[in-house]
Structures are given as C-alpha cells and as structure tokens.
Design a protein around this motif. Structure first.
Motif, PDB file in Angstrom:
ATOM      1  N   GLY A   1      57.707  67.317  53.962  1.00  0.00           N
ATOM      2  CA  GLY A   1      58.707  66.264  53.904  1.00  0.00           C
ATOM      3  C   GLY A   1      58.371  65.125  55.026  1.00  0.00           C
ATOM      4  O   GLY A   1      57.950  65.509  56.096  1.00  0.00           O
ATOM      5  N   PRO A   2      59.059  64.311  54.889  1.00  0.00           N
ATOM      6  CA  PRO A   2      58.908  63.058  56.218  1.00  0.00           C
ATOM      7  C   PRO A   2      59.782  63.569  57.206  1.00  0.00           C
ATOM      8  O   PRO A   2      59.423  63.047  58.515  1.00  0.00           O
ATOM      9  N   ASP A   3      60.681  64.456  57.272  1.00  0.00           N
ATOM     10  CA  ASP A   3      61.414  64.867  58.406  1.00  0.00           C
ATOM     11  C   ASP A   3      60.702  65.686  59.408  1.00  0.00           C
ATOM     12  O   ASP A   3      60.709  65.916  60.604  1.00  0.00           O
ATOM     13  N   THR A   4      59.375  66.156  58.876  1.00  0.00           N
ATOM     14  CA  THR A   4      58.583  67.011  59.685  1.00  0.00           C
ATOM     15  C   THR A   4      57.877  66.251  60.623  1.00  0.00           C
ATOM     16  O   THR A   4      57.524  66.432  61.890  1.00  0.00           O
ATOM     17  N   HIS A   5      57.296  64.795  60.179  1.00  0.00           N
ATOM     18  CA  HIS A   5      56.457  64.222  61.274  1.00  0.00           C
ATOM     19  C   HIS A   5      56.463  62.734  60.197  1.00  0.00           C
ATOM     20  O   HIS A   5      56.153  62.796  59.185  1.00  0.00           O
ATOM     21  N   PRO A   6      56.587  61.782  60.990  1.00  0.00           N
ATOM     22  CA  PRO A   6      56.534  60.489  60.293  1.00  0.00           C
ATOM     23  C   PRO A   6      55.077  60.027  59.653  1.00  0.00           C
ATOM     24  O   PRO A   6      54.977  59.324  58.817  1.00  0.00           O
TER      25      PRO A   6
ATOM     26  N   ARG B   1      55.222  65.553  68.017  1.00  0.00           N
ATOM     27  CA  ARG B   1      54.585  66.881  67.565  1.00  0.00           C
ATOM     28  C   ARG B   1      55.271  67.931  67.737  1.00  0.00           C
ATOM     29  O   ARG B   1      55.337  68.786  66.948  1.00  0.00           O
ATOM     30  N   MET B   2      56.237  67.913  68.483  1.00  0.00           N
ATOM     31  CA  MET B   2      57.289  69.176  68.684  1.00  0.00           C
ATOM     32  C   MET B   2      58.080  69.198  67.709  1.00  0.00           C
ATOM     33  O   MET B   2      58.534  70.385  67.361  1.00  0.00           O
ATOM     34  N   GLN B   3      58.484  68.144  67.200  1.00  0.00           N
ATOM     35  CA  GLN B   3      59.370  68.112  66.027  1.00  0.00           C
ATOM     36  C   GLN B   3      58.551  68.742  64.847  1.00  0.00           C
ATOM     37  O   GLN B   3      59.219  69.689  63.928  1.00  0.00           O
ATOM     38  N   ALA B   4      57.524  68.660  64.639  1.00  0.00           N
ATOM     39  CA  ALA B   4      56.576  69.437  63.424  1.00  0.00           C
ATOM     40  C   ALA B   4      56.245  70.719  63.957  1.00  0.00           C
ATOM     41  O   ALA B   4      56.616  71.485  62.960  1.00  0.00           O
ATOM     42  N   VAL B   5      56.179  71.217  65.186  1.00  0.00           N
ATOM     43  CA  VAL B   5      55.966  72.474  65.505  1.00  0.00           C
ATOM     44  C   VAL B   5      57.518  73.042  65.016  1.00  0.00           C
ATOM     45  O   VAL B   5      57.472  74.354  64.569  1.00  0.00           O
TER      46      VAL B   5
ATOM     47  N   PRO C   1      52.186  61.381  57.405  1.00  0.00           N
ATOM     48  CA  PRO C   1      51.836  62.415  56.519  1.00  0.00           C
ATOM     49  C   PRO C   1      50.565  62.934  56.998  1.00  0.00           C
ATOM     50  O   PRO C   1      50.274  64.169  56.749  1.00  0.00           O
ATOM     51  N   GLY C   2      49.634  62.399  57.650  1.00  0.00           N
ATOM     52  CA  GLY C   2      48.356  62.848  58.205  1.00  0.00           C
ATOM     53  C   GLY C   2      48.449  63.927  59.209  1.00  0.00           C
ATOM     54  O   GLY C   2      47.681  64.607  59.742  1.00  0.00           O
ATOM     55  N   ARG C   3      49.699  64.068  59.901  1.00  0.00           N
ATOM     56  CA  ARG C   3      50.094  64.961  60.881  1.00  0.00           C
ATOM     57  C   ARG C   3      50.747  66.066  60.653  1.00  0.00           C
ATOM     58  O   ARG C   3      51.400  66.878  61.447  1.00  0.00           O
ATOM     59  N   ARG C   4      51.377  66.148  59.509  1.00  0.00           N
ATOM     60  CA  ARG C   4      52.229  67.200  59.008  1.00  0.00           C
ATOM     61  C   ARG C   4      51.516  68.711  58.998  1.00  0.00           C
ATOM     62  O   ARG C   4      52.238  69.593  58.835  1.00  0.00           O
ATOM     63  N   TRP C   5      50.166  68.874  58.833  1.00  0.00           N
ATOM     64  CA  TRP C   5      49.616  69.892  59.096  1.00  0.00           C
ATOM     65  C   TRP C   5      49.790  70.893  60.335  1.00  0.00           C
ATOM     66  O   TRP C   5      49.959  72.150  60.062  1.00  0.00           O
ATOM     67  N   ILE C   6      50.331  70.108  61.335  1.00  0.00           N
ATOM     68  CA  ILE C   6      50.907  70.828  62.687  1.00  0.00           C
ATOM     69  C   ILE C   6      52.015  71.983  62.351  1.00  0.00           C
ATOM     70  O   ILE C   6      52.073  72.851  62.744  1.00  0.00           O
TER      71      ILE C   6
END
Length: 401
Positions: free
Chosen positions: A275-280, A4-8, A282-287
């Motif tokens: 992209g995939p580097d944001t979050h593995p 999650r921190m990775q997405a943030v 896809p349903g959680r990349r909105w973070i």
C-alpha cells in the motif's frame, strides 16, 4: 533515508503481525495430524525460514512487494482433519505431494489466465471483505481489554495526526510495553532462543493423500494464492504468477520434511507492504517485503521468545494492531470497489460474501466471494441493444474517417 526506514518498519510490522495472528493455528494443526511438540515447533521454524528466504529472493528478483505467508487455511484444514493412518510421517508425505502440485500449477498457464480475468472492482471488494473483521478488532479490544488497548489506539491516533508513517510501529511498541507490564511473565521465563529442528522422513499413505494433500493444495490455491494475486493487482502490481507458484512450491517442498505444511502468496500482509503508506514510490515498496523476510527469519530463530511474548497478550490485542495497520487499506479497497457504477453490484456481493467468513468444503470466504462476485457480474452483464450497437459502430466509423 527516512522514507526507506518507513518501508523497513512496514515490513517488520507485517512480519510480527503475520506471525502473531496465526502461529497458534499452525501449531494446533500440526499437532492435530500427529506431530509431537518438538515436531510442531520444528514445523513452525521451517515455515518462518521458508517465508523469509522466499520473500527476500522474490523481492530482490522482481522489485515488487511480493509477500509470502504460511497457509493459515491449510493449517485450519489440518486441525479439522485430525490424525491420519501412518501418523505424522504420512502427513509430511502429504505436505510433499501438495508442494509438488503447487509446482505443477506453476508450470501450466491456466492459473495466470484465471487471475488476469478477475475485474479490479471485484478484487478490491474481496480485499475489503478479507480485512474487515481485522479492522474492527481495535474496537473489540477497547471493550475487552481497555487498559491495554486504549493506550495503543491513542498512540496510533496521535501519530497518525502528526507523524503518520510511525503510527503503526508506535502502536506496536506501546502494545509490547503493555504486554510486558501486565503479563504474568511465566511464558517469558520458560522461553528459549535455541532453534528446534526435527527431521521427519515422509511416507506415502493413500488416505493421507486424499484427506490432506489434495484438499491442502486446493485450499492454498483458492484461499491464499488467488486472493494474494488479487491484492497485488489492487495496488497496480502484476507479478508473474507461474514463477511465483514454482518458487513457493519448491520452498514448501524444502520445509515439508521439517514439518512445514505449505507456503503461499500472502493476502493480508500483502496489503500491509504493497500500500501507499509503505513508500510513496511504488517501485520502492519491495524493500518492505525484504524486511518482512528478515523479520520472519528472526522470528523463526527466536521462536520461543516471540511465542511466549505473544502468548502473554490477549489475542484481540495482537489483532487490534493489525486492524490499525489495515485501516487505510480498507478505505482504498472500498473506494476501488464502488467508485465505478459499472459492476458495483458484483463488487458489493463479493464484499458481503467475503466478509461473512463462511467456509464451504474447507475453502474460505475469500474464494467464494470471488466466485459469487463473478457470477453476479455475468448475470447482470447487459449486452447493448441492436440500436445502441449500431450507433456505437457508426460513431467508431466516423472517428476513423
């Protein structure tokens, strides 16, 4: 928690990169159509707040990484247009009309149909062409400012090998430290965190409507909203275009009296957050887009400090950080463009035209790349011969029986 921190962090990096890479164009465009320094700063603040509120709302509403940005091609259009009769109030009136046109586009079905008709390889090629010049920025930075750029690139390379998700944030931190060490400090000493808000009462001028409102609408739709949706589709997302246009149009209308020219779907920052580097997942990349919105709000409220920090840096260094962040997006988009032999020529044409960076009728290369690729696809479309068509019908009939 780590993912999650990775997405943030991806969202915060997107906010900083999006702000730093083009805020000078926004300020110059607003000044060109008659804004005072205070009005231009107010417009920048209004755009940041509009981006932040809209990105957070859409991310929470649709649970998709829907990135929002100001219209950089629109700001360039303002810069080329120059003063209009009626001064900045007339320009603000044109901003309001442009926002109304965006809302009307969202209330009609044709934009969504046009977006859905774009083939995936052409959309991928367009994205690759858009970000190609950014991805070459690290090389240019190493040549132009080696003392600043080499530590940034080396940090990214080492973290990419051992701690991939922190590669871009680490490179950004090293860039900020390098700027702080090598900068003159004059910009930071004069910075202020106090928001500057100036209300401008819009007036309607026929000349401003013709020279600003309509071209600004066309540029924003063609060079931002269309590529933005194409980028989303590249990563497997299909958000409803019409509500997005209505939302960004209303946000643009709210920002206009304070000097903001237009808000729209993002293309480049969308590649950073979707992209995939944001979050593995896809349903959680909105973070990431919610974090992007929060970052834009912070940048807007502290615009003076952020502006001074970026001004201390060579422009190529800021662009280099964006290029490092987009390398994986370039690879995946190129793969999506040429993997399938069918339509490969059209995808290549799209990529070449988009990467050329040409501007025709104040409309950027991304739109013309889509046009060129679509025409190429139509030209090279091969209809099956009568014999082959009969064989295909016979095979289908056998499968049914």
């Amino acid at each position: 928690m780590g993912v999650r921190m990775q997405a943030v962090m991806a969202g915060l990096v997107s906010a900083v990169v999006g702000y730093a890479s083009s805020f000078t164009v926004v300020l110059a465009g607003l000044r060109a159509v008659g804004a005072t320094p205070g009005q231009a700063a107010s417009g920048l603040l209004a755009l940041c707040c509009g981006i932040g509120a809209t990105a957070i709302f859409l991310g929470l509403r649709y649970r998709m990484p829907i990135s929002i940005a100001w219209s950089t091609p629109g700001a360039a259009l303002l810069l080329a247009t120059g003063p209009v009769p009626g001064g900045f109030p007339a320009a603000v009136g044109a901003f309001v009309v442009c926002a109304a046109l965006i809302v009307l586009a969202g209330l009609s079905p044709w934009p969504a149909r046009a977006i859905a008709a774009i083939p995936r390889p052409i959309a991928s090629a367009m994205l690759a062409g858009v970000i190609l010049s950014l991805c070459t920025a690290p090389v240019r930075a190493v040549v132009d400012v080696p003392l600043l750029a080499v530590p940034v690139v080396l940090t990214w390379a080492v973290l990419q090998r051992y701690l991939r998700q922190w590669a871009v944030p680490g490179a950004l931190v090293v860039a900020v430290v390098a700027i702080a060490i090598h900068g003159t400090g004059g910009g930071l000493s004069s910075a202020t965190l106090r928001p500057a808000v100036e209300l401008t009462v819009p007036t309607m001028s026929p000349s401003a409507l013709v020279s600003i409102a309509v071209p600004l609408f066309l540029v924003t739709m063609a060079a931002q909203n269309v590529p933005g949706m194409a980028v989303m589709s590249t990563y497997g997302y299909a958000p409803p275009l019409r509500p997005l246009l209505v939302t960004t149009g209303l946000a643009s209308a709210a920002a206009a009296p304070f000097g903001g020219h237009a808000l729209n779907l993002a293309a480049i920052t969308a590649a950073l957050t979707a992209g995939p580097d944001t979050h593995p997942d896809p349903g959680r990349r909105w973070i990431a887009t919610v974090a992007l919105g929060a970052g834009q709000l912070a940048l807007g409220l502290g615009a003076g400090l952020a502006m001074a920090l970026v001004l201390l840096s060579p422009p190529v260094l800021v662009t280099a950080v964006a290029g490092l962040a987009l390398l994986s997006a370039l690879g995946s988009s190129l793969a999506g463009a040429v993997t399938e032999p069918e339509g490969r020529e059209a995808a290549v044409v799209t990529f070449v035209v988009t990467a050329s960076g040409m501007t025709i009728l104040s409309i950027g290369a991304a739109f013309w790349g889509l046009v060129a690729g679509g025409l190429t696809a139509l030209l090279l479309h091969r209809r099956p011969t009568p014999v082959k068509a009969d064989q295909e019908r016979h095979e289908v009939a056998e499968q049914r029986t």
